[in-house]
Write an enzyme that holds these catalytic residues in place. Structure first.
Site, PDB file in Angstrom:
ATOM      1  CG  LEU A   1      -4.384 -30.148  -8.490  1.00 27.00           C
ATOM      2  CD1 LEU A   1      -4.476 -28.907  -7.609  1.00 27.00           C
ATOM      3  CD2 LEU A   1      -3.089 -30.127  -9.291  1.00 27.00           C
TER       4      LEU A   1
ATOM      5  CE1 TYR B   1      -3.041 -48.279  -5.537  1.00 26.38           C
ATOM      6  CE2 TYR B   1      -2.358 -46.422  -4.191  1.00 26.38           C
ATOM      7  CZ  TYR B   1      -2.383 -47.071  -5.411  1.00 26.38           C
ATOM      8  OH  TYR B   1      -1.743 -46.518  -6.490  1.00 26.38           O
ATOM      9  CG  HIS B   2       0.031 -46.346  -0.698  1.00 30.20           C
ATOM     10  ND1 HIS B   2      -1.060 -45.718  -0.160  1.00 30.20           N
ATOM     11  CD2 HIS B   2       0.503 -45.526  -1.664  1.00 30.20           C
ATOM     12  CE1 HIS B   2      -1.227 -44.547  -0.768  1.00 30.20           C
ATOM     13  NE2 HIS B   2      -0.302 -44.404  -1.686  1.00 30.20           N
TER      14      HIS B   2
ATOM     15  CE  LYS C   1      -0.504 -49.597  -7.548  1.00 24.23           C
ATOM     16  NZ  LYS C   1      -0.645 -49.835  -8.981  1.00 24.23           N
TER      17      LYS C   1
ATOM     18  CB  THR D   1       1.869 -45.231  -6.073  1.00 23.30           C
ATOM     19  OG1 THR D   1       1.932 -44.132  -5.163  1.00 23.30           O
ATOM     20  CG2 THR D   1       1.720 -46.501  -5.260  1.00 23.30           C
TER      21      THR D   1
ATOM     22  CB  SER E   1      -3.459 -47.085   2.314  1.00 23.69           C
ATOM     23  OG  SER E   1      -3.064 -47.268   0.961  1.00 23.69           O
TER      24      SER E   1
ATOM     25  NE  ARG F   1      -7.207 -43.946  -9.406  1.00 28.58           N
ATOM     26  CZ  ARG F   1      -7.858 -43.013  -8.730  1.00 28.58           C
ATOM     27  NH1 ARG F   1      -7.711 -42.884  -7.428  1.00 28.58           N
ATOM     28  NH2 ARG F   1      -8.690 -42.209  -9.371  1.00 28.58           N
TER      29      ARG F   1
HETATM   30  N1  LIG Z   1      -4.551 -41.839 -10.663  1.00 27.82           N
HETATM   31  C1  LIG Z   1      -3.465 -41.559  -9.970  1.00 27.82           C
HETATM   32  O1  LIG Z   1      -3.287 -40.483  -9.407  1.00 27.82           O
HETATM   33  C2  LIG Z   1      -2.377 -42.582  -9.877  1.00 27.82           C
HETATM   34  C3  LIG Z   1      -1.179 -42.230  -9.237  1.00 27.82           C
HETATM   35  C4  LIG Z   1      -0.157 -43.181  -9.117  1.00 27.82           C
HETATM   36  C5  LIG Z   1      -0.335 -44.444  -9.645  1.00 27.82           C
HETATM   37  N2  LIG Z   1      -1.500 -44.770 -10.266  1.00 27.82           N
HETATM   38  C6  LIG Z   1      -1.653 -46.140 -10.784  1.00 27.82           C
HETATM   39  O2  LIG Z   1      -2.006 -46.139 -12.139  1.00 27.82           O
HETATM   40  C7  LIG Z   1      -2.904 -47.222 -12.421  1.00 27.82           C
HETATM   41  C8  LIG Z   1      -4.150 -46.693 -13.094  1.00 27.82           C
HETATM   42  O3  LIG Z   1      -4.778 -45.766 -12.230  1.00 27.82           O
HETATM   43  P1  LIG Z   1      -6.117 -45.024 -12.647  1.00 27.82           P
HETATM   44  O4  LIG Z   1      -6.157 -43.759 -11.906  1.00 27.82           O
HETATM   45  O5  LIG Z   1      -6.212 -45.035 -14.125  1.00 27.82           O
HETATM   46  O6  LIG Z   1      -7.210 -46.011 -12.008  1.00 27.82           O
HETATM   47  P2  LIG Z   1      -8.653 -46.419 -12.565  1.00 27.82           P
HETATM   48  O7  LIG Z   1      -9.348 -47.098 -11.452  1.00 27.82           O
HETATM   49  O8  LIG Z   1      -9.326 -45.272 -13.206  1.00 27.82           O
HETATM   50  O9  LIG Z   1      -8.297 -47.485 -13.708  1.00 27.82           O
HETATM   51  C9  LIG Z   1      -7.968 -48.818 -13.436  1.00 27.82           C
HETATM   52  C10 LIG Z   1      -8.635 -49.667 -14.511  1.00 27.82           C
HETATM   53  O10 LIG Z   1      -8.263 -51.021 -14.295  1.00 27.82           O
HETATM   54  C11 LIG Z   1      -9.430 -51.827 -14.361  1.00 27.82           C
HETATM   55  N3  LIG Z   1      -9.172 -53.010 -13.518  1.00 27.82           N
HETATM   56  C12 LIG Z   1      -9.032 -53.069 -12.171  1.00 27.82           C
HETATM   57  N4  LIG Z   1      -8.850 -54.344 -11.769  1.00 27.82           N
HETATM   58  C13 LIG Z   1      -8.867 -55.099 -12.894  1.00 27.82           C
HETATM   59  C14 LIG Z   1      -8.762 -56.510 -13.120  1.00 27.82           C
HETATM   60  N5  LIG Z   1      -8.599 -57.386 -12.110  1.00 27.82           N
HETATM   61  N6  LIG Z   1      -8.836 -56.964 -14.396  1.00 27.82           N
HETATM   62  C15 LIG Z   1      -8.994 -56.097 -15.423  1.00 27.82           C
HETATM   63  N7  LIG Z   1      -9.112 -54.753 -15.262  1.00 27.82           N
HETATM   64  C16 LIG Z   1      -9.049 -54.278 -13.997  1.00 27.82           C
HETATM   65  C17 LIG Z   1     -10.560 -50.942 -13.858  1.00 27.82           C
HETATM   66  O11 LIG Z   1     -11.820 -51.382 -14.334  1.00 27.82           O
HETATM   67  C18 LIG Z   1     -10.165 -49.590 -14.418  1.00 27.82           C
HETATM   68  O12 LIG Z   1     -10.708 -49.393 -15.714  1.00 27.82           O
HETATM   69  C19 LIG Z   1      -3.206 -47.867 -11.083  1.00 27.82           C
HETATM   70  O13 LIG Z   1      -2.435 -49.044 -10.941  1.00 27.82           O
HETATM   71  C20 LIG Z   1      -2.778 -46.849 -10.071  1.00 27.82           C
HETATM   72  O14 LIG Z   1      -2.351 -47.448  -8.872  1.00 27.82           O
HETATM   73  C21 LIG Z   1      -2.522 -43.856 -10.394  1.00 27.82           C
END
Ligand SMILES: NC(=O)c1ccc[n+]([C@@H]2O[C@H](COP(=O)([O-])OP(=O)(O)OC[C@H]3O[C@@H](n4cnc5c(N)ncnc54)[C@H](O)[C@@H]3O)[C@@H](O)[C@H]2O)c1
Ligand SMILES: NC(=O)c1ccc[n+]([C@@H]2O[C@H](COP(=O)([O-])OP(=O)(O)OC[C@H]3O[C@@H](n4cnc5c(N)ncnc54)[C@H](O)[C@@H]3O)[C@@H](O)[C@H]2O)c1
Lengths: 409, 409
Positions: A248, A190-191, A194, A145, A188, A101
């Site tokens: 932030l 990543y985006h 999504k 996102t 990006s 992410r």
């Molecule tokens: N953190 C933010 O600000 C934010 C904002 C918008 C959207 N998101 C979305 O929310 C979701 C969670 O974000 P986060 O900040 O908790 O990220 P993070 O990286 O902390 O958590 C993601 C978890 O998924 C696991 N993971 C990744 N690929 C995997 C796979 N193939 N199989 C099993 N597990 C897998 C990772 O080990 C991790 O524990 C993401 O999809 C992210 O795009 C996050």
């Protein structure tokens, strides 16, 4: 409800798992621990001392008597295991956090680009494929996102809940209109994954009538929720490095360790934010309000407020007396953008957001100051580039700016 | 020009390689021979006796003195090899045919769905990523499909060359308009991968200024080109099985072996067609008319004519005296659709299409009758289903029809 939480060991996934378990749901976490592996690869660690998932879960059981189970599985490569899990456990819903992410990480080098593509696309597709094959009516809640909308439209048109009504043509005096998916403008790799996920959701909803909710989430800030602060073993992660730290949380960290906050350009860029405890509450709401039928996914804009980067920097300054340095903006983006986000539907489910101005100080005292001795200052600057540097001279139409990949979304 | 032709051993790729080599370009074919492997997996073979790529290339050299080189490589899994190849060979352009291209095969079972996703998405992404990393201004010409537009719009709006001008809003009396990518409506996993490819092209053109041409091709018919008919060792493949055979070639085959042509519904469904020799000519044009700058991909509709299925069946009947059986249509699609395709830009490059009515008889005498003893009649019916059968009763909103995956696009 019986729930599978993919990515339940991550920043959003762990507090959400606690929240849903606390509400009495049966929670099974699926995670491949890739996030912890990437920490090692980047030689960084969470500012907060996070425990192993097995220890987290044990502590939760000790405290509450609630059982959270977990399975270590890479959903992007282990389709058969995933399908078996669905067939054995028969979950009512799957909450899907399990993707790579970080935008800067996705831009770092060829292998992180490729990893982000295959992990996110194949992982999401495996879930969809397995739900269809299981022949069960499992509701999928996915974390997308707000960044997929792009921030570039010159006109202040409001960002709708996923779909946009447009006029396509006039035939014999009749207006031909259509409700289309809001045209994506990812910034990006990543985006981009999504927006590709979103195409798969459209297809599987239409073709296989899957019930899918796609939560277009703003930037999550904060660390702890009421539940995760009950015991140190439950503590949530706090990322502050140039790849995974988000704007932030990075400002707070910079202020705490005495780095001037870096604002690129005027700081007039507006972004959407949500506190981690609201992430949990919104997902609870999404689970109890699934789309009533397949056909097209329900899209909700999961955010609490919008803020400009300069206002945020000034707020942090007012609480910490830190310095702010305004640097030239290497991105070719608007100096200032409005962000008029509609999220009436999510709000109609009734949820009271935590606002930045009310809770930021607590975050500073309880997290960034409390754990500041764990900070590795060398990890704060950004090192990923948005486009390749050293462009050869003949590729004259290529992007001129080697843009530093600051995680502002 | 120095050209890499990915998928140059396939139905479109082989005659295109001959055509471009014949024009004096230096051709390097990259292919993983997955298409030949899938023939074995499905226990089918090309109606025409195709030779190994090494033999094809040797024959071409004997006949013309032109050297075509080839590399066996799976571009979806061998990123480093692909990058090395670009860095060593320094091609001017890449023509990308190398994807799993059968809609019915992509719907057959969980593993063919997953294979289609990872092969097509990771393969296309690897090419884009490698071009950027090579820091060379390589023009990418990709084969997409007209099928991404979907055939479902109730209104007879013309299908533009990729982009649609829409009106989004009116602000203070001003109309807010935008030029958007034509909203995709893919009808299979295969088609979905093409719409996802297209999102990657948009991103890489914008972010990295790659020059990309995406050819949205109609259904290709015919077998031979002037060049491939010079020697039996150069013969092109002819697929007639339920997975890889496309509608017109399958009609010819059915007529030849005495199967009634199956038309689902009224046969009023309109599709776009192009002869294989025109595929070669259009790609030649695409190579000499690259987009002048990156920013957004050039999209061309590569088709020569549109026909309804019933008109095609009647045409085949008039040449062969075969029977036509009209069966109930298991798809929930419009009985009759118009297909008003714009391809002014491609036509402006000056190319005279081969029309079905002028060349169909030759195809029957030289190919389907000539090789009819090689036909395995049991492979003609379709066996892939579009949605899962035996839906459990409680999934009441799911699709009711178990739709047979006939390859009409
Ligand atoms: N953190 C933010 O600000 C934010 C904002 C918008 C959207 N998101 C979305 O929310 C979701 C969670 O974000 P986060 O900040 O908790 O990220 P993070 O990286 O902390 O958590 C993601 C978890 O998924 C696991 N993971 C990744 N690929 C995997 C796979 N193939 N199989 C099993 N597990 C897998 C990772 O080990 C991790 O524990 C993401 O999809 C992210 O795009 C996050
Ligand atoms: N045939 C048609 O009617 C038609 C119509 C519209 C568009 N197209 C598009 O044109 C392209 C070529 O179609 P075709 O009919 O020649 O298909 P084909 O299957 O005959 O040829 C594809 C070739 O690509 C190779 N290939 C597949 N994956 C590869 C990988 N990962 N690495 C290296 N090589 C790989 C295969 O071995 C095969 O030789 C496809 O992208 C298809 O979607 C075809």
């Amino acid at each position: 409800m019986k729930l599978i939480i993919v990515g339940g060991d991550g920043f959003c996934g762990w507090p959400t798992s606690l929240h849903l378990s606390n509400l009495g749901h049966e929670v099974i976490i699926v995670d491949d621990f890739s996030r912890r592996r990437i920490d090692k690869e980047l030689n960084v660690q969470s500012l907060t001392p996070i425990f192993e998932l097995s220890e987290r879960i044990e502590a939760w059981f000790e405290l509450t008597g609630n059982v959270i189970r977990y399975v270590e599985m890479d959903i992007s490569t282990k389709f058969d295991d995933l399908l078996n899990l669905l067939e054995e456990e028969k979950p009512d819903s799957i909450v899907h956090f399990g993707e790579q992410r970080a935008a800067p990480y996705s831009m770092k080098c060829t292998s992180t680009k490729n990893y982000t593509i295959s992990n996110n696309i194949c992982g999401t597709h495996n879930i969809l494929n397995a739900i269809v094959e299981s022949q069960r009516d499992i509701h999928l809640v996915h974390l997308g996102t707000m960044g997929v909308y792009g921030y570039g439209h010159e006109e202040p048109i409001p960002i709708p809940e996923g779909y946009l009504d447009v006029k396509i043509d006039t035939i014999d005096g009749r207006e031909i209109t259509d409700s289309i998916v809001y045209p994506a403008n990812p910034g990006s790799i990543y985006h981009m994954t999504k927006t590709m996920d979103s195409q798969m959701f459209q297809y599987y909803a239409k073709n296989d009538k899957l019930r899918i909710t796609d939560l277009h989430q703003g930037i999550v800030w904060g660390t702890q929720t009421e539940l995760s602060s009950q015991d140190e073993r439950l503590i949530n992660r706090f990322d502050y490095d140039g790849d995974y730290g988000t704007v932030l949380n990075r400002f707070l960290m910079q202020a705490t360790v005495g780095f001037p906050l870096t604002v690129h350009g005027t700081g007039g860029q507006t972004r959407a934010f949500i506190h981690i405890s609201d992430t949990c509450k919104c997902i609870e709401q999404a689970l109890i309000h699934p789309p009533t039928s397949g056909d097209r996914p329900l899209i909700l804009n999961q955010m609490a407020e919008t803020q400009t980067l300069s206002d945020l920097a000034k707020l942090v300054q007012s609480l910490t007396n830190c310095e702010i340095s305004y640097l030239p903006n290497p991105r070719s983006e608007a100096e200032r953008n409005d962000l008029n986000v509609r999220n009436d539907l999510l709000r109609s489910f009734g949820w009271e957001p935590t606002l930045i101005k009310d809770s930021l100080l607590q975050e500073i005292t309880e997290i960034t100051r409390h754990y500041s001795d764990r900070a590795d200052h060398s990890k704060i600057p950004c090192v990923s580039y948005w486009t390749k540097n050293n462009e050869p001279a003949d590729v004259s139409h290529r992007a001129e700016n080697n843009e530093v990949a600051e995680t502002i979304s």
